[in-house]
Design a protein around this motif. Structure first.
Motif, PDB file in Angstrom:
ATOM      1  N   GLU A  66       0.841  -1.200   0.000  1.00 53.09           N
ATOM      2  CA  GLU A  66       0.000   0.000   0.000  1.00 53.09           C
ATOM      3  C   GLU A  66       0.885   1.262   0.000  1.00 53.09           C
ATOM      4  O   GLU A  66       0.657   2.179  -0.797  1.00 53.09           O
ATOM      5  CB  GLU A  66      -0.890  -0.006   1.250  1.00 53.09           C
ATOM      6  CG  GLU A  66      -1.772   1.225   1.397  1.00 53.09           C
ATOM      7  CD  GLU A  66      -2.525   1.250   2.717  1.00 53.09           C
ATOM      8  OE1 GLU A  66      -3.436   2.089   2.832  1.00 53.09           O
ATOM      9  OE2 GLU A  66      -2.210   0.465   3.637  1.00 53.09           O
ATOM     10  N   ASP A  67       1.889   1.289   0.869  1.00 52.91           N
ATOM     11  CA  ASP A  67       2.786   2.451   0.944  1.00 52.91           C
ATOM     12  C   ASP A  67       3.541   2.655  -0.361  1.00 52.91           C
ATOM     13  O   ASP A  67       3.687   3.783  -0.841  1.00 52.91           O
ATOM     14  CB  ASP A  67       3.796   2.287   2.097  1.00 52.91           C
ATOM     15  CG  ASP A  67       3.140   2.365   3.471  1.00 52.91           C
ATOM     16  OD1 ASP A  67       1.962   2.811   3.552  1.00 52.91           O
ATOM     17  OD2 ASP A  67       3.778   1.964   4.455  1.00 52.91           O
ATOM     18  N   THR A  68       4.029   1.567  -0.942  1.00 56.25           N
ATOM     19  CA  THR A  68       4.769   1.643  -2.204  1.00 56.25           C
ATOM     20  C   THR A  68       3.874   2.157  -3.327  1.00 56.25           C
ATOM     21  O   THR A  68       4.275   3.034  -4.106  1.00 56.25           O
ATOM     22  CB  THR A  68       5.331   0.255  -2.568  1.00 56.25           C
ATOM     23  OG1 THR A  68       6.237  -0.141  -1.523  1.00 56.25           O
ATOM     24  CG2 THR A  68       6.072   0.280  -3.889  1.00 56.25           C
ATOM     25  N   MET A  69       2.650   1.626  -3.402  1.00 55.43           N
ATOM     26  CA  MET A  69       1.716   2.079  -4.428  1.00 55.43           C
ATOM     27  C   MET A  69       1.333   3.540  -4.222  1.00 55.43           C
ATOM     28  O   MET A  69       1.162   4.288  -5.190  1.00 55.43           O
ATOM     29  CB  MET A  69       0.465   1.183  -4.436  1.00 55.43           C
ATOM     30  CG  MET A  69       0.723  -0.205  -4.997  1.00 55.43           C
ATOM     31  SD  MET A  69      -0.694  -1.332  -4.807  1.00 55.43           S
ATOM     32  CE  MET A  69      -1.929  -0.539  -5.846  1.00 55.43           C
ATOM     33  N   ALA A  70       1.220   3.961  -2.950  1.00 57.28           N
ATOM     34  CA  ALA A  70       0.885   5.362  -2.648  1.00 57.28           C
ATOM     35  C   ALA A  70       1.966   6.294  -3.181  1.00 57.28           C
ATOM     36  O   ALA A  70       1.669   7.340  -3.774  1.00 57.28           O
ATOM     37  CB  ALA A  70       0.698   5.552  -1.138  1.00 57.28           C
ATOM     38  N   VAL A  71       3.233   5.898  -3.006  1.00 60.61           N
ATOM     39  CA  VAL A  71       4.354   6.704  -3.514  1.00 60.61           C
ATOM     40  C   VAL A  71       4.308   6.755  -5.043  1.00 60.61           C
ATOM     41  O   VAL A  71       4.481   7.816  -5.650  1.00 60.61           O
ATOM     42  CB  VAL A  71       5.708   6.134  -3.015  1.00 60.61           C
ATOM     43  CG1 VAL A  71       6.871   6.799  -3.723  1.00 60.61           C
ATOM     44  CG2 VAL A  71       5.824   6.306  -1.504  1.00 60.61           C
ATOM     45  N   MET A  72       4.075   5.607  -5.675  1.00 63.88           N
ATOM     46  CA  MET A  72       3.991   5.558  -7.141  1.00 63.88           C
ATOM     47  C   MET A  72       2.861   6.460  -7.660  1.00 63.88           C
ATOM     48  O   MET A  72       3.047   7.207  -8.623  1.00 63.88           O
ATOM     49  CB  MET A  72       3.741   4.114  -7.612  1.00 63.88           C
ATOM     50  CG  MET A  72       4.904   3.154  -7.392  1.00 63.88           C
ATOM     51  SD  MET A  72       4.383   1.451  -7.844  1.00 63.88           S
ATOM     52  CE  MET A  72       5.887   0.525  -7.567  1.00 63.88           C
ATOM     53  N   LEU A  73       1.683   6.373  -7.007  1.00 62.39           N
ATOM     54  CA  LEU A  73       0.535   7.183  -7.430  1.00 62.39           C
ATOM     55  C   LEU A  73       0.833   8.666  -7.259  1.00 62.39           C
ATOM     56  O   LEU A  73       0.477   9.482  -8.101  1.00 62.39           O
ATOM     57  CB  LEU A  73      -0.711   6.799  -6.620  1.00 62.39           C
ATOM     58  CG  LEU A  73      -1.373   5.482  -7.013  1.00 62.39           C
ATOM     59  CD1 LEU A  73      -2.363   5.043  -5.930  1.00 62.39           C
ATOM     60  CD2 LEU A  73      -2.086   5.601  -8.359  1.00 62.39           C
ATOM     61  N   ASN A  74       1.491   8.998  -6.152  1.00 62.70           N
ATOM     62  CA  ASN A  74       1.816  10.392  -5.878  1.00 62.70           C
ATOM     63  C   ASN A  74       2.830  10.924  -6.891  1.00 62.70           C
ATOM     64  O   ASN A  74       2.634  11.986  -7.476  1.00 62.70           O
ATOM     65  CB  ASN A  74       2.357  10.509  -4.443  1.00 62.70           C
ATOM     66  CG  ASN A  74       2.404  11.954  -3.967  1.00 62.70           C
ATOM     67  OD1 ASN A  74       1.843  12.854  -4.601  1.00 62.70           O
ATOM     68  ND2 ASN A  74       3.072  12.171  -2.864  1.00 62.70           N
ATOM     69  N   ASN A  75       3.891  10.153  -7.121  1.00 66.75           N
ATOM     70  CA  ASN A  75       4.972  10.610  -8.010  1.00 66.75           C
ATOM     71  C   ASN A  75       4.582  10.618  -9.479  1.00 66.75           C
ATOM     72  O   ASN A  75       4.952  11.533 -10.209  1.00 66.75           O
ATOM     73  CB  ASN A  75       6.213   9.718  -7.841  1.00 66.75           C
ATOM     74  CG  ASN A  75       6.857   9.892  -6.478  1.00 66.75           C
ATOM     75  OD1 ASN A  75       6.521  10.803  -5.728  1.00 66.75           O
ATOM     76  ND2 ASN A  75       7.771   8.997  -6.150  1.00 66.75           N
ATOM     77  N   GLU A  76       3.877   9.581  -9.909  1.00 64.52           N
ATOM     78  CA  GLU A  76       3.615   9.409 -11.345  1.00 64.52           C
ATOM     79  C   GLU A  76       2.249   9.936 -11.789  1.00 64.52           C
ATOM     80  O   GLU A  76       2.065  10.262 -12.951  1.00 64.52           O
ATOM     81  CB  GLU A  76       3.725   7.921 -11.730  1.00 64.52           C
ATOM     82  CG  GLU A  76       5.098   7.316 -11.459  1.00 64.52           C
ATOM     83  CD  GLU A  76       6.222   7.971 -12.252  1.00 64.52           C
ATOM     84  OE1 GLU A  76       5.967   8.428 -13.388  1.00 64.52           O
ATOM     85  OE2 GLU A  76       7.347   8.030 -11.731  1.00 64.52           O
ATOM     86  N   PHE A  77       1.290   9.995 -10.852  1.00 66.71           N
ATOM     87  CA  PHE A  77      -0.078  10.379 -11.224  1.00 66.71           C
ATOM     88  C   PHE A  77      -0.552  11.626 -10.466  1.00 66.71           C
ATOM     89  O   PHE A  77      -1.706  12.022 -10.623  1.00 66.71           O
ATOM     90  CB  PHE A  77      -1.052   9.227 -10.960  1.00 66.71           C
ATOM     91  CG  PHE A  77      -0.792   8.003 -11.804  1.00 66.71           C
ATOM     92  CD1 PHE A  77      -1.373   7.849 -13.057  1.00 66.71           C
ATOM     93  CD2 PHE A  77       0.050   6.989 -11.354  1.00 66.71           C
ATOM     94  CE1 PHE A  77      -1.129   6.719 -13.829  1.00 66.71           C
ATOM     95  CE2 PHE A  77       0.298   5.856 -12.118  1.00 66.71           C
ATOM     96  CZ  PHE A  77      -0.294   5.729 -13.363  1.00 66.71           C
ATOM     97  N   ASP A  78       0.326  12.211  -9.627  1.00 61.13           N
ATOM     98  CA  ASP A  78      -0.068  13.355  -8.789  1.00 61.13           C
ATOM     99  C   ASP A  78      -1.382  13.065  -8.061  1.00 61.13           C
ATOM    100  O   ASP A  78      -2.271  13.918  -8.001  1.00 61.13           O
ATOM    101  CB  ASP A  78      -0.219  14.633  -9.634  1.00 61.13           C
ATOM    102  CG  ASP A  78       1.126  15.112 -10.168  1.00 61.13           C
ATOM    103  OD1 ASP A  78       2.118  14.974  -9.436  1.00 61.13           O
ATOM    104  OD2 ASP A  78       1.166  15.593 -11.310  1.00 61.13           O
ATOM    105  N   THR A  79      -1.500  11.868  -7.549  1.00 63.25           N
ATOM    106  CA  THR A  79      -2.760  11.427  -6.961  1.00 63.25           C
ATOM    107  C   THR A  79      -2.537  10.869  -5.563  1.00 63.25           C
ATOM    108  O   THR A  79      -1.590  10.121  -5.333  1.00 63.25           O
ATOM    109  CB  THR A  79      -3.392  10.333  -7.856  1.00 63.25           C
ATOM    110  OG1 THR A  79      -3.706  10.931  -9.119  1.00 63.25           O
ATOM    111  CG2 THR A  79      -4.648   9.745  -7.246  1.00 63.25           C
ATOM    112  N   VAL A  80      -3.413  11.269  -4.649  1.00 58.19           N
ATOM    113  CA  VAL A  80      -3.425  10.716  -3.296  1.00 58.19           C
ATOM    114  C   VAL A  80      -4.769  10.034  -3.100  1.00 58.19           C
ATOM    115  O   VAL A  80      -5.810  10.654  -3.293  1.00 58.19           O
ATOM    116  CB  VAL A  80      -3.241  11.827  -2.239  1.00 58.19           C
ATOM    117  CG1 VAL A  80      -3.370  11.256  -0.829  1.00 58.19           C
ATOM    118  CG2 VAL A  80      -1.899  12.517  -2.424  1.00 58.19           C
TER     119      VAL A  80
END
Length: 135
Positions: A66-80
């Motif tokens: 979950e934490d890893t995917m959250a970082v990916m979403l934040n960095n690559e999709f500007d999404t939280v």
């Protein structure tokens, strides 16, 4: 619903196809994509990045994925995503990984059949939108 992962060649790993199936049925990610938060290249990259990360890290817990995917979403999709669905999505991916490791192809295929694309329902539910907006 609209599939973003339309071409799933037989040569693609069952695990990667399973990840894509989970992502397509995850409303928060579908809203993100439908709002143009990630280009086609990033949408294609995301499940591959998850598969790669899991191949490099053994015995992962849902909160770690979950934490890893959250970082990916934040960095690559500007999404939280803070509606709680990220943890459930991580658990679903880990379940498919476990079934792959057990060689339980029939159950994975059944899960993928049940995963209905969320794109159509996501568009019909704009009130969920605020969970995805970056502060």
């Amino acid at each position: 619903g609209e599939l973003f992962y339309t071409v799933l060649p037989a040569t693609m790993s069952l695990f990667l196809r399973g990840i894509k199936s989970v992502l397509e049925s995850w409303p928060a990610f579908c809203i993100c994509v439908s709002h143009g938060c990630g280009d086609a290249e990033r949408v294609e990259w995301f499940p591959e990045a998850i598969e790669h990360w899991l191949s490099e890290n053994a015995n992962v817990y849902a909160d770690e994925l979950e934490d890893t995917m959250a970082v990916m979403l934040n960095n690559e999709f500007d999404t939280v995503v803070d509606d709680g669905s990220l943890r459930e999505t991580a658990q679903r991916i880990l379940n498919i990984q476990r079934l792959c490791q057990q060689g339980n192809v029939a159950e994975i295929e059944a899960i993928m059949q049940q995963n209905t694309p969320a794109a159509a329902s996501a568009v019909a539910a704009p009130e969920q939108e605020e969970v995805l907006v970056e502060d």
